[in-house]
Design a protein around this motif. Structure first.
Motif, PDB file in Angstrom:
ATOM      1  N   LEU A   1      33.599 -22.321  32.914  1.00 29.83           N
ATOM      2  CA  LEU A   1      32.434 -22.107  33.514  1.00 29.83           C
ATOM      3  C   LEU A   1      32.830 -22.028  35.117  1.00 29.83           C
ATOM      4  CD1 LEU A   1      29.953 -24.494  31.669  1.00 29.83           C
ATOM      5  CD2 LEU A   1      29.927 -21.970  31.352  1.00 29.83           C
ATOM      6  N   PRO A   2      31.861 -21.312  35.845  1.00 27.07           N
ATOM      7  CA  PRO A   2      31.979 -21.269  37.332  1.00 27.07           C
ATOM      8  C   PRO A   2      32.491 -22.472  37.925  1.00 27.07           C
ATOM      9  CG  PRO A   2      30.063 -19.808  36.617  1.00 27.07           C
ATOM     10  CD  PRO A   2      30.543 -20.513  35.536  1.00 27.07           C
ATOM     11  N   ASP A   3      31.598 -23.596  37.542  1.00 24.10           N
ATOM     12  CA  ASP A   3      31.931 -25.073  37.982  1.00 24.10           C
ATOM     13  C   ASP A   3      33.186 -25.682  37.743  1.00 24.10           C
ATOM     14  OD1 ASP A   3      31.314 -25.916  35.590  1.00 24.10           O
ATOM     15  OD2 ASP A   3      29.473 -26.898  35.988  1.00 24.10           O
ATOM     16  N   GLY A   4      33.947 -24.898  36.437  1.00 25.88           N
ATOM     17  CA  GLY A   4      35.306 -25.485  36.469  1.00 25.88           C
ATOM     18  C   GLY A   4      35.262 -26.298  35.050  1.00 25.88           C
ATOM     19  N   ARG A   5      34.091 -26.591  34.460  1.00 21.91           N
ATOM     20  CA  ARG A   5      34.147 -27.037  33.162  1.00 21.91           C
ATOM     21  C   ARG A   5      34.430 -26.291  32.310  1.00 21.91           C
ATOM     22  NH1 ARG A   5      28.017 -29.066  32.191  1.00 21.91           N
ATOM     23  NH2 ARG A   5      27.740 -27.133  33.659  1.00 21.91           N
ATOM     24  N   ILE A   6      34.915 -26.679  30.989  1.00 22.85           N
ATOM     25  CA  ILE A   6      35.800 -25.860  30.060  1.00 22.85           C
ATOM     26  C   ILE A   6      34.655 -25.957  28.970  1.00 22.85           C
ATOM     27  CG2 ILE A   6      37.835 -25.538  28.577  1.00 22.85           C
ATOM     28  CD1 ILE A   6      38.186 -25.011  31.669  1.00 22.85           C
ATOM     29  N   VAL A   7      34.555 -24.869  28.163  1.00 21.70           N
ATOM     30  CA  VAL A   7      33.723 -24.694  26.924  1.00 21.70           C
ATOM     31  C   VAL A   7      34.906 -24.548  25.765  1.00 21.70           C
ATOM     32  CG1 VAL A   7      32.131 -23.630  25.779  1.00 21.70           C
ATOM     33  CG2 VAL A   7      31.608 -23.873  28.280  1.00 21.70           C
ATOM     34  N   PHE A  18      21.017 -22.122  25.105  1.00 20.54           N
ATOM     35  CA  PHE A  18      22.051 -21.976  25.587  1.00 20.54           C
ATOM     36  C   PHE A  18      22.426 -22.031  27.206  1.00 20.54           C
ATOM     37  CE2 PHE A  18      23.321 -21.503  21.145  1.00 20.54           C
ATOM     38  CZ  PHE A  18      24.434 -21.997  21.147  1.00 20.54           C
ATOM     39  N   ASP A  19      21.463 -20.924  27.501  1.00 18.07           N
ATOM     40  CA  ASP A  19      21.430 -20.969  29.078  1.00 18.07           C
ATOM     41  C   ASP A  19      21.304 -21.941  29.628  1.00 18.07           C
ATOM     42  OD1 ASP A  19      22.100 -18.219  28.788  1.00 18.07           O
ATOM     43  OD2 ASP A  19      20.111 -17.365  28.763  1.00 18.07           O
ATOM     44  N   GLU A  20      20.356 -22.771  29.127  1.00 20.76           N
ATOM     45  CA  GLU A  20      20.133 -24.251  29.745  1.00 20.76           C
ATOM     46  C   GLU A  20      21.218 -25.214  29.807  1.00 20.76           C
ATOM     47  OE1 GLU A  20      17.084 -27.761  29.247  1.00 20.76           O
ATOM     48  OE2 GLU A  20      16.276 -25.692  28.446  1.00 20.76           O
ATOM     49  N   LEU A  21      21.996 -24.932  28.643  1.00 20.16           N
ATOM     50  CA  LEU A  21      23.118 -26.015  28.545  1.00 20.16           C
ATOM     51  C   LEU A  21      24.080 -25.624  29.363  1.00 20.16           C
ATOM     52  CD1 LEU A  21      24.765 -28.086  26.771  1.00 20.16           C
ATOM     53  CD2 LEU A  21      25.588 -26.081  25.519  1.00 20.16           C
ATOM     54  N   LEU A  22      24.386 -24.222  29.394  1.00 18.83           N
ATOM     55  CA  LEU A  22      25.425 -23.824  30.366  1.00 18.83           C
ATOM     56  C   LEU A  22      25.171 -23.795  31.927  1.00 18.83           C
ATOM     57  CD1 LEU A  22      26.723 -21.011  28.214  1.00 18.83           C
ATOM     58  CD2 LEU A  22      27.693 -23.537  28.094  1.00 18.83           C
ATOM     59  N   GLY A  23      23.758 -23.830  32.018  1.00 16.55           N
ATOM     60  CA  GLY A  23      23.571 -23.774  33.380  1.00 16.55           C
ATOM     61  C   GLY A  23      23.416 -25.067  34.253  1.00 16.55           C
ATOM     62  N   GLN A  24      23.145 -26.166  33.499  1.00 12.12           N
ATOM     63  CA  GLN A  24      22.635 -27.472  34.149  1.00 12.12           C
ATOM     64  C   GLN A  24      24.054 -27.983  34.450  1.00 12.12           C
ATOM     65  OE1 GLN A  24      22.331 -29.706  29.811  1.00 12.12           O
ATOM     66  NE2 GLN A  24      20.938 -30.047  30.965  1.00 12.12           N
TER      67      GLN A  24
END
Ligand SMILES: Nc1nc2c(c(=O)[nH]1)N[C@H]1C(S)=C(S)[C@@H](COP(=O)(O)OP(=O)(O)OC[C@H]3O[C@@H](n4cnc5c(N)ncnc54)[C@H](O)[C@@H]3O)O[C@H]1N2
Ligand code: MOO
Length: 584
Positions: free
Chosen positions: A477-483, A416-422
């Motif tokens: 997310l901080p980059d603006g993407r929505i989960v 999950f960290d990798e998914l949300l971090g990339q």
């Protein structure tokens, strides 16, 4: 945003809060983040950010830090200190004790002040009508003038109210309460601890907290499911030229006419001019030749040898469609905010508009989670067939979302960290939306919420008062993407998607909030419970709807044969109204 209005921001982050035993209020965490960082995130679009207060070593070096003099001289002094660092024509003024601030809060202030050119400032008001003077936007010149006016009597410990200009606008906002006391902080923390929202609250939070996407310029056919950011204006007249609306004769003068041998076909580039007293055969859609005064359809003429005459028993009418009869260049064909449906795209083509300025279409990265979930091949002991992932792109398309890429995630924190971090680009998808199926719960294997927190995501919707779908998550997310986190049970995943995704899509594309479709549910009393429920419904011959009885959530069997889902509120009587989520 494409049309970015430049502004600077002053964040008041003074130290010791007297009503909280002298603690450093801006560093108090609510929702896993200090209130100062919440304020800084809200003004991330500012050209220059000035933090007024004791020096903080952990702030980004691009942030200017200053302090009022003497220290602790109050907000008016602090604003005066901050203003010395400001250069833009507009300045946001914020306190660092507003835990629910978002970038869209600031956007709403910018829009309100832009709409009132005569106003000096805009301030937020809360649900009770109380003005938050430290959640404001000023014209910098007006703030300077107000401070200069107060200066002779000194700025130390002046009330904010004394600074406020007569000519200001207010914007009512929900959930902007500040934290003055420990009880306020506790209440704010309770709110962020995923207190379930009502469906209405969740949709409003989505609308208020998700800023619209940047605009794109796309050819009409690639813009389907996006939303017009600029109105669609005809580039060419329609029809483009005088055209025949019928198969018949182009004629010159009042007749009878001598038939020429040439035939006018649609698309013909042949040089042909009609002289008075003459007629030519003409096809529907052909441009009428120069010299033609009228078109007469086949049914309205008599042909004797090469003489064409109008039948005496028919109405005299011209079957020419004149250039610009339907619209002229510059005509408004669809208004900004309209969804680009096949009809809108088609009209753009008719109007010779080669490119539309739009937001969207929203692209999704679909992620199925769960160690036990298997898409292909025979199932081993303990494995479950993925009955959601392969169909989700279809369900998403009903909500106007394109699936850009798909992946499967095991139930590990690292995954999950990798998914949300990339970064989005690394997924090869440029997706603005990540749709995750499963792992929304708080169980041992459910890593999504914690991973979102670690990533610094902002929870917009933590839980919703609805069954199924209570555990859904919407976060940015901080980059603006929505989960968008959907519960793992297949029926719950689909019901949640149809309930919530349209609101997310509307927020991202800048479409006005969709007006819910409703229907009369004949057996609503039996289907309702103490909680809002989403149940499959079928259409009855009389136009009412019939709700399914017991619904199992581990598969979609209940959806077979259903035409919609209905959101049944508690205590809905038989023949009561329910919101419908169409299954099409
Ligand atoms: N202690 C509690 N446990 C659970 C509660 C609760 O309130 N307290 N709520 C239950 C409900 S209701 C739901 S819905 C789920 C939501 O859980 P998750 O979102 O974390 O989903 P998972 O645990 O990952 O999966 C749940 C279930 O669905 C199956 N699944 C998941 N993905 C797929 C797929 N792509 N195709 C087919 N089936 C799928 C998965 O195997 C699980 O059986 O939590 C309950 N628990
Ligand atoms: O969270 Mo579950 O969605 O109620 O089936």
């Amino acid at each position: 945003m494409s049309a970015h209005t430049p502004f600077d921001a002053i964040v008041l982050a003074g130290g010791s809060a007297s009503r909280m035993g002298g603690v450093d209020k801006p560093s108090i965490e609510v929702g896993g983040r200090s209130m100062l960082h919440t304020a800084l995130d809200a003004v991330a679009a500012a050209d220059r950010v000035v933090v007024v207060g004791p020096h903080r070593d952990d702030l980004d070096p691009t942030i200017r830090q200053t302090q009022e003099s003497p220290h602790g001289a109050g907000p008016v002094s602090a604003l005066a200190a901050g203003l010395r660092e400001v250069s833009a024509d507009l300045v946001v003024t914020l306190a660092a004790d507003l835990p629910f601030l978002t970038p869209s809060t600031i956007e709403r202030l910018l829009a309100a002040l832009a709409a009132e050119p005569a106003a000096d400032a805009a301030f937020a008001t809360d649900e009770t009508g109380r003005v938050q003077f430290l959640l404001g936007l000023w014209r910098t010149g007006a703030l300077t003038a107000r401070l200069d006016a107060l200066e002779p009597d000194g700025l130390v410990n002046r009330a904010m109210k004394s600074l406020v200009p007569k000519n200001h606008v207010t914007v009512q906002m929900s959930g902007i309460s500040d934290c003055d006391t420990e009880a306020d902080v506790a209440a704010a923390r309770a709110r962020t601890a995923a207190a379930p929202m009502t469906i209405t609250q969740a949709r409003r939070a989505i609308r208020d907290d998700i800023p619209p996407l940047a605009t794109r310029v796309l050819p009409p056919t690639l813009a389907l499911d996006s939303v017009l950011a600029e109105s669609l204006i005809a580039a060419a007249p329609f029809p483009r030229f005088d055209v025949s609306a019928m198969d018949g004769y182009a004629v010159s003068g009042s007749g009878p006419w001598q038939l020429d041998t040439a035939i006018r076909y649609a698309g013909s580039e042949e040089d042909l001019t009609l002289t008075p007293g003459h007629a030519v055969r003409i096809a529907t859609g052909a441009h009428v030749p120069p010299g033609s005064t009228s078109v007469v359809r086949d049914e309205h003429v008599e042909l004797a040898g090469t003489t064409v005459s109008r039948r005496p028993d028919v109405p005299v009418r011209d079957d020419t469609r004149r250039s610009g009869e339907d619209w002229r260049p510059g005509a408004l064909l669809a208004t900004a905010g309209a969804r680009v449906t096949p009809a809108v795209a088609s009209v753009a083509l008719s109007g010779e508009v080669a490119a539309l300025t739009v937001r969207g279409p929203v692209r999704a990265h679909v992620v199925v989670t769960g160690d036990e979930i298997r898409r292909d091949g025979p199932l081993r002991e303990g494995q479950t067939r993925d009955s959601v992932g392969p169909l989700l792109p279809q369900f998403l398309s009903w909500c106007g979302v394109r699936t850009a890429t798909e992946s499967h995630l095991r139930d590990t924190a690292g995954g999950f960290d990798e998914l949300l971090g990339q970064p989005a680009a690394a997924t090869g998808a440029d997706a603005e939306l990540i749709v995750i199926v499963g792992a929304t719960g708080g169980g041992a294997a459910d890593h999504m919420r914690l991973a979102l927190q670690r990533r610094g995501a902002r929870t917009i919707v933590g839980r919703v008062q609805v069954r199924p779908g209570g555990s859904q998550v919407v976060a940015s997310l901080p980059d603006g993407r929505i989960v968008l986190g959907l519960p793992g049970n297949p029926y719950a995943a689909v019901a949640t998607l149809l309930l919530t995704a349209p609101a997310v899509v509307a927020a991202l594309t800048g479409e006005p909030s969709p007006v819910p479709t409703t229907g009369v549910v004949a057996n609503a009393a039996q289907a309702s419970s103490d909680f809002p429920r989403i149940v499959p419904v079928t259409r009855m011959p009389d136009g009412r709807w019939h709700a399914a009885g017991h619904v199992r959530t581990a598969h979609l069997a209940a959806l077979v044969g259903a035409q919609a889902l209905a959101v049944i509120e508690p205590a809905t009587p038989d023949d009561g109204i329910a919101e419908l989520l169409p299954l099409r």
